[in-house]
Design an enzyme around this catalytic site. Structure first.
Site, short mmCIF file in Angstrom:
data_model
loop_
_atom_site.label_atom_id
_atom_site.label_comp_id
_atom_site.label_asym_id
_atom_site.label_seq_id
_atom_site.Cartn_x
_atom_site.Cartn_y
_atom_site.Cartn_z
N GLU A 216 8.32 6.70 3.90
CA GLU A 216 7.14 7.03 4.71
C GLU A 216 6.58 5.71 5.22
O GLU A 216 5.82 5.03 4.54
CB GLU A 216 6.10 7.77 3.84
CG GLU A 216 6.53 9.15 3.41
CD GLU A 216 6.48 10.17 4.55
OE1 GLU A 216 5.76 9.93 5.55
OE2 GLU A 216 7.17 11.19 4.46
N CYS A 251 -1.88 5.15 8.61
CA CYS A 251 -0.56 5.09 9.25
C CYS A 251 -0.48 5.90 10.52
O CYS A 251 0.32 5.61 11.40
CB CYS A 251 0.50 5.57 8.26
SG CYS A 251 0.11 7.19 7.58
P1 NAD Z 1 1.42 -1.93 -0.06
O1 NAD Z 1 1.16 -3.39 0.07
O2 NAD Z 1 0.56 -1.11 -0.95
O3 NAD Z 1 2.94 -1.76 -0.48
C1 NAD Z 1 3.50 -0.48 -0.70
C2 NAD Z 1 4.17 -0.47 -2.06
O4 NAD Z 1 5.30 -1.34 -2.03
C3 NAD Z 1 3.27 -0.95 -3.19
O5 NAD Z 1 3.33 -0.03 -4.25
C4 NAD Z 1 3.84 -2.30 -3.55
O6 NAD Z 1 3.69 -2.61 -4.92
C5 NAD Z 1 5.30 -2.15 -3.18
N1 NAD Z 1 5.92 -3.43 -2.85
C6 NAD Z 1 5.39 -4.43 -2.11
N2 NAD Z 1 6.29 -5.43 -1.98
C7 NAD Z 1 7.40 -5.07 -2.65
C8 NAD Z 1 8.66 -5.66 -2.90
N3 NAD Z 1 8.96 -6.86 -2.41
N4 NAD Z 1 9.55 -4.98 -3.64
C9 NAD Z 1 9.26 -3.76 -4.13
N5 NAD Z 1 8.07 -3.14 -3.92
C10 NAD Z 1 7.16 -3.78 -3.20
O7 NAD Z 1 1.33 -1.21 1.34
P2 NAD Z 1 1.69 -1.74 2.80
O8 NAD Z 1 3.14 -1.95 2.91
O9 NAD Z 1 0.74 -2.79 3.21
O10 NAD Z 1 1.27 -0.39 3.55
C11 NAD Z 1 0.95 -0.36 4.88
C12 NAD Z 1 2.12 0.17 5.66
O11 NAD Z 1 2.45 1.48 5.17
C13 NAD Z 1 1.81 0.38 7.12
O12 NAD Z 1 2.95 0.06 7.87
C14 NAD Z 1 1.51 1.85 7.21
O13 NAD Z 1 1.70 2.39 8.50
C15 NAD Z 1 2.46 2.41 6.21
N6 NAD Z 1 1.97 3.69 5.68
C16 NAD Z 1 2.71 4.78 5.91
C17 NAD Z 1 2.26 6.01 5.47
C18 NAD Z 1 3.04 7.25 5.69
O14 NAD Z 1 2.71 8.27 5.10
N7 NAD Z 1 4.07 7.24 6.51
C19 NAD Z 1 1.06 6.09 4.77
C20 NAD Z 1 0.35 4.92 4.54
C21 NAD Z 1 0.81 3.72 4.99
#
Ligand code: NAD
Length: 484
Positions: A216, A251
């Site tokens: 997602e 998102c």
């Molecule tokens: P985040 O920083 O919370 O990371 C997401 C998860 O990935 C966390 O649980 C984190 O611990 C893990 N993570 C981070 N780096 C990692 C690594 N190197 N290895 C393994 N796991 C790791 O969230 P984010 O990425 O900043 O979220 C924002 C993004 O998510 C945006 O692009 C947004 O559009 C997208 N998003 C999508 C949805 C959807 O439903 N499609 C919903 C919310 C956000």
């Protein structure tokens, strides 16, 4: 957090859950219902704590937390509880002539132990909503909430075990090391929410174990605005979808607007009026706007604004307060396509507007970027609407509104291409965490020697006729007629 969580800790958690799963206890209807009811009870009993955690993490306005997170989860639970029996029922399907006589059905079976890695922006909803689907489908679950929303993450670790079967559902808190330790384990499905860079890391780790994934992700969600719209309603819905959703940290929030050169000034004026009505003259002080989640994201957004390619394009807002992590709703007009803000997902309270001569040019512009998670169109032109639905590829769409697609549990929620793969919500969540097992069942009667060797010319004629549906050929073969 599980004490000193490392590779061994991850292996231990997964082994425990696998043992529980293999005991068969997650498969029963009663177990699933008990867990879903537990989550439903948690929502009622802990609403104040959830709201406080969301306030700590994002200064989310209370009503936004209620509408955008708590009530969404409550509805998800209610829907799953209402529909679960039907979802679990094997689905009878028609049989074919080659299997006659037989019966056939599709049986939904749980996958096993699944991992849910969640993001920070809707930290309650995005963590527990996939868990609801995984439980409904009869799986054991590890939930890894986002460390970027620590209050909500800690809430889950402390509170969830009191409401669900802890031998089958576990919360592991942590950041990259803990997630990496989990990703080294073999899961039967991983649902990850977050950015595409980490999505690739998750998919690579999953590939080692041939684990299927739902990703997602995000992307740039466009909003096309026609000049024939009811401008007051349209701007209210755009503003609500952008700034009323976590200050744009959503998102499916509008990422940029495409409109015609001639209509843009009118649209900007209307947006300014709506913004002032909603958030007052000093939006940095508004209690109805969330703050930016942390200083890294604040700096990332400032970087987009300070890009010299967009200098002079701010037509509204731009105020900021770094200490309080607040940025006013900001509109930028006529931003160049090679500016950072048009290349990266904004994920914050900045809204660039791109202008075109003809609105249909916008279709090409959208399709030239990675496929978005959502695309929006405001128009009264039915033909344009049809063309938009047919020719723009996106995870989901709304015509004449924003973000509401997420509230209908009968619609799948998920991306396509760069915005992700797979989907969930409602029955789609159940399906995402189920294997669809094909079951064909026969008795011992009606066994014809025709299908077995030796394949005489006579048998072949009949078999070919049967398989191709040529009943006349079958009949002729049976009565022994041959062409001379
Ligand atoms: P985040 O920083 O919370 O990371 C997401 C998860 O990935 C966390 O649980 C984190 O611990 C893990 N993570 C981070 N780096 C990692 C690594 N190197 N290895 C393994 N796991 C790791 O969230 P984010 O990425 O900043 O979220 C924002 C993004 O998510 C945006 O692009 C947004 O559009 C997208 N998003 C999508 C949805 C959807 O439903 N499609 C919903 C919310 C956000």
């Amino acid at each position: 957090m599980e004490g000193g969580f490392d590779g061994a800790g991850a292996a231990e958690v997964v082994a425990e859950l696998r043992e529980s799963f293999e005991s068969g206890r997650t498969r029963s209807f009663e177990w699933r219902v008990a867990q879903l009811k537990g989550i439903a009870r948690l929502i009622v009993e802990k609403e104040a704590e959830i709201t406080a955690a969301l306030d700590d993490d994002l200064a989310k306005p209370q009503i936004e937390s209620f509408i955008g997170e708590i009530s969404m989860v409550r509805e998800s639970c209610r829907f799953a509880l209402k529909e679960l029996k039907r979802w679990m029922k094997p689905e009878k399907v028609a049989t074919s002539v080659t299997t006659f006589p037989s019966s056939a059905k599709v049986v939904s079976e749980p996958l096993g132990v699944v991992l849910i890695i969640s993001a920070w922006n809707y930290p309650f909803l995005l963590s527990i909503d996939p868990v609801i689907g995984a439980i409904a489908a009869g799986n054991a679950v590890v939930l890894k909430p986002s460390e970027v929303a620590p209050a909500t993450s800690s809430f889950f670790a402390r509170i969830l075990p009191d409401y669900v079967d802890n031998s089958c559902i576990r919360v592991v808190e942590g950041s990259i090391p803990e997630t990496t330790a989990l990703l080294d384990q073999k899961f039967d499905k991983i649902l990850y929410t977050g950015n595409a860079r980490v999505g690739r890391i998750v998919m690579t780790a999953a590939a080692k174990h041939l684990t299927p994934v739902v990703l997602e992700l995000g992307g740039k969600c466009p909003v096309l605005v026609d000049s024939n719209v009811d401008i007051k309603v349209a701007t209210r819905r755009i503003v609500a979808g952008k700034w009323g959703c976590n200050s744009g940290q959503a998102c499916i929030a509008p990422d940029y607007i495409i409109t015609t050169k001639s209509f843009a000034p009118k649209l900007v004026d209307a947006l300014k009026i709506t913004l002032e009505k909603f958030y007052g003259k000093d939006p940095l002080e508004s209690a109805d706007l969330s703050r930016i989640v942390n200083s890294n994201h604040f700096k990332r957004l400032m970087n987009l604004l300070d890009d010299e390619k967009v200098s002079g394009t701010i037509v509204h807002g731009g105020q900021r307060n770094e200490k309080r992590l607040r940025i006013a709703p900001t509109i930028l007009l006529d931003v160049p396509s090679d500016s950072l803000i048009m290349k990266e997902e904004v994920f914050g309270p900045l809204l660039p507007i791109v202008t075109v001569d003809e609105l249909r040019e916008g279709f090409g512009l959208i399709n030239s970027k990675g496929k978005p998670l959502a695309a929006y169109l405001f128009t009264k032109d039915r033909k344009l609407e049809e063309k938009f639905v047919k020719s723009v590829s996106a995870g989901g769409m709304v015509i004449n509104d924003t973000i509401l697609q997420v509230t209908n549990p009968r619609l799948p929620f998920g991306g396509v291409g760069e915005s992700g793969m797979g989907s969930y919500h409602g029955k789609f969540s159940f399906d995402a965490f189920s294997h669809k097992k094909a079951v064909l069942s026969r008795g011992f009667g009606g066994d014809v020697s025709m299908r077995y060797p030796p394949y005489t010319a006579h048998k072949q004629k009949i078999l070919r006729g049967l398989i191709t549906g040529n009943i006349i050929a079958v009949f002729l073969a049976l009565i022994g007629w041959t062409r001379h």
